[in-house]
Write a protein that holds these residues in place. Sequence first.
Motif, PDB file in Angstrom:
ATOM      1  N   MET A  21      31.755  62.170  53.873  1.00  0.00           N
ATOM      2  CA  MET A  21      32.774  61.158  53.589  1.00  0.00           C
ATOM      3  C   MET A  21      32.154  59.986  52.822  1.00  0.00           C
ATOM      4  O   MET A  21      32.726  59.505  51.837  1.00  0.00           O
ATOM      5  CB  MET A  21      33.400  60.670  54.888  1.00  0.00           C
ATOM      6  N   ALA A  22      30.984  59.548  53.249  1.00  0.00           N
ATOM      7  CA  ALA A  22      30.297  58.447  52.569  1.00  0.00           C
ATOM      8  C   ALA A  22      29.959  58.844  51.132  1.00  0.00           C
ATOM      9  O   ALA A  22      30.137  58.046  50.197  1.00  0.00           O
ATOM     10  CB  ALA A  22      29.033  58.067  53.333  1.00  0.00           C
ATOM     11  N   HIS A  23      29.483  60.055  50.953  1.00  0.00           N
ATOM     12  CA  HIS A  23      29.163  60.544  49.607  1.00  0.00           C
ATOM     13  C   HIS A  23      30.410  60.515  48.719  1.00  0.00           C
ATOM     14  O   HIS A  23      30.357  60.060  47.573  1.00  0.00           O
ATOM     15  CB  HIS A  23      28.597  61.964  49.690  1.00  0.00           C
ATOM     16  N   CYS A  24      31.514  61.002  49.243  1.00  0.00           N
ATOM     17  CA  CYS A  24      32.765  61.025  48.476  1.00  0.00           C
ATOM     18  C   CYS A  24      33.214  59.621  48.109  1.00  0.00           C
ATOM     19  O   CYS A  24      33.653  59.373  46.972  1.00  0.00           O
ATOM     20  CB  CYS A  24      33.858  61.739  49.257  1.00  0.00           C
ATOM     21  N   LEU A  25      33.093  58.690  49.047  1.00  0.00           N
ATOM     22  CA  LEU A  25      33.498  57.308  48.769  1.00  0.00           C
ATOM     23  C   LEU A  25      32.612  56.681  47.701  1.00  0.00           C
ATOM     24  O   LEU A  25      33.098  56.040  46.771  1.00  0.00           O
ATOM     25  CB  LEU A  25      33.463  56.479  50.058  1.00  0.00           C
ATOM     26  N   ILE A  26      31.310  56.869  47.828  1.00  0.00           N
ATOM     27  CA  ILE A  26      30.382  56.297  46.849  1.00  0.00           C
ATOM     28  C   ILE A  26      30.602  56.928  45.482  1.00  0.00           C
ATOM     29  O   ILE A  26      30.621  56.237  44.461  1.00  0.00           O
ATOM     30  CB  ILE A  26      28.928  56.450  47.321  1.00  0.00           C
ATOM     31  N   SER A  27      30.794  58.236  45.457  1.00  0.00           N
ATOM     32  CA  SER A  27      31.031  58.920  44.182  1.00  0.00           C
ATOM     33  C   SER A  27      32.288  58.420  43.500  1.00  0.00           C
ATOM     34  O   SER A  27      32.359  58.366  42.270  1.00  0.00           O
ATOM     35  CB  SER A  27      31.134  60.428  44.390  1.00  0.00           C
ATOM     36  N   SER A  28      33.277  58.059  44.296  1.00  0.00           N
ATOM     37  CA  SER A  28      34.532  57.587  43.704  1.00  0.00           C
ATOM     38  C   SER A  28      34.364  56.229  43.028  1.00  0.00           C
ATOM     39  O   SER A  28      35.191  55.837  42.212  1.00  0.00           O
ATOM     40  CB  SER A  28      35.626  57.519  44.765  1.00  0.00           C
ATOM     41  N   LEU A  29      33.288  55.506  43.344  1.00  0.00           N
ATOM     42  CA  LEU A  29      33.039  54.211  42.714  1.00  0.00           C
ATOM     43  C   LEU A  29      32.453  54.358  41.321  1.00  0.00           C
ATOM     44  O   LEU A  29      32.531  53.443  40.506  1.00  0.00           O
ATOM     45  CB  LEU A  29      32.074  53.379  43.566  1.00  0.00           C
ATOM     46  N   GLU A  30      31.829  55.473  41.046  1.00  0.00           N
ATOM     47  CA  GLU A  30      31.189  55.703  39.760  1.00  0.00           C
ATOM     48  C   GLU A  30      32.260  56.020  38.723  1.00  0.00           C
ATOM     49  O   GLU A  30      32.803  57.108  38.683  1.00  0.00           O
ATOM     50  CB  GLU A  30      30.180  56.838  39.874  1.00  0.00           C
ATOM     51  N   THR A  31      32.542  55.039  37.879  1.00  0.00           N
ATOM     52  CA  THR A  31      33.616  55.211  36.915  1.00  0.00           C
ATOM     53  C   THR A  31      33.118  55.619  35.541  1.00  0.00           C
ATOM     54  O   THR A  31      33.868  56.161  34.751  1.00  0.00           O
ATOM     55  CB  THR A  31      34.432  53.908  36.787  1.00  0.00           C
ATOM     56  N   GLN A  32      31.857  55.363  35.249  1.00  0.00           N
ATOM     57  CA  GLN A  32      31.316  55.722  33.946  1.00  0.00           C
ATOM     58  C   GLN A  32      30.548  57.029  34.056  1.00  0.00           C
ATOM     59  O   GLN A  32      29.858  57.282  35.034  1.00  0.00           O
ATOM     60  CB  GLN A  32      30.386  54.635  33.437  1.00  0.00           C
ATOM     61  N   HIS A  33      30.688  57.833  33.027  1.00  0.00           N
ATOM     62  CA  HIS A  33      29.981  59.105  32.986  1.00  0.00           C
ATOM     63  C   HIS A  33      29.067  59.086  31.772  1.00  0.00           C
ATOM     64  O   HIS A  33      29.536  58.926  30.639  1.00  0.00           O
ATOM     65  CB  HIS A  33      30.978  60.265  32.888  1.00  0.00           C
ATOM     66  N   ASP A  34      27.775  59.234  32.001  1.00  0.00           N
ATOM     67  CA  ASP A  34      26.801  59.181  30.918  1.00  0.00           C
ATOM     68  C   ASP A  34      26.468  60.604  30.473  1.00  0.00           C
ATOM     69  O   ASP A  34      25.725  61.324  31.137  1.00  0.00           O
ATOM     70  CB  ASP A  34      25.541  58.448  31.376  1.00  0.00           C
ATOM     71  N   GLU A  35      27.035  60.995  29.356  1.00  0.00           N
ATOM     72  CA  GLU A  35      26.831  62.343  28.816  1.00  0.00           C
ATOM     73  C   GLU A  35      25.362  62.586  28.475  1.00  0.00           C
ATOM     74  O   GLU A  35      24.857  63.704  28.601  1.00  0.00           O
ATOM     75  CB  GLU A  35      27.703  62.544  27.572  1.00  0.00           C
ATOM     76  N   ASP A  36      24.644  61.552  28.061  1.00  0.00           N
ATOM     77  CA  ASP A  36      23.227  61.706  27.724  1.00  0.00           C
ATOM     78  C   ASP A  36      22.407  62.122  28.933  1.00  0.00           C
ATOM     79  O   ASP A  36      21.483  62.923  28.816  1.00  0.00           O
ATOM     80  CB  ASP A  36      22.667  60.409  27.136  1.00  0.00           C
TER      81      ASP A  36
END
Length: 71
Positions: A21-36
């Motif tokens: 659950m903590a992992h899912c919550l933290i992951s949901s905060l990451e809004t930018q995706h760095d393709e590099d």
Amino acid sequence: MTLKEVMESARVLTAREKAFMAHCLISSLETQHDEDVDNAWKELAERRCDELLSGKISGMSWEEIKTQIRP
């Protein structure tokens, strides 16, 4: 469901479920995706795979790794 209700409900979860659950919550905060970054990891994984398949390097078992990192 309110935050208070979510928190109360989370108390009955196992440690593994809470960690997920903590992992899912933290992951949901990451809004930018760095393709590099993704491309760099892909290139590294492909290079390491090629090195293993060619015999340039050899693999190591998890048991071997654990004995090397433990004092």
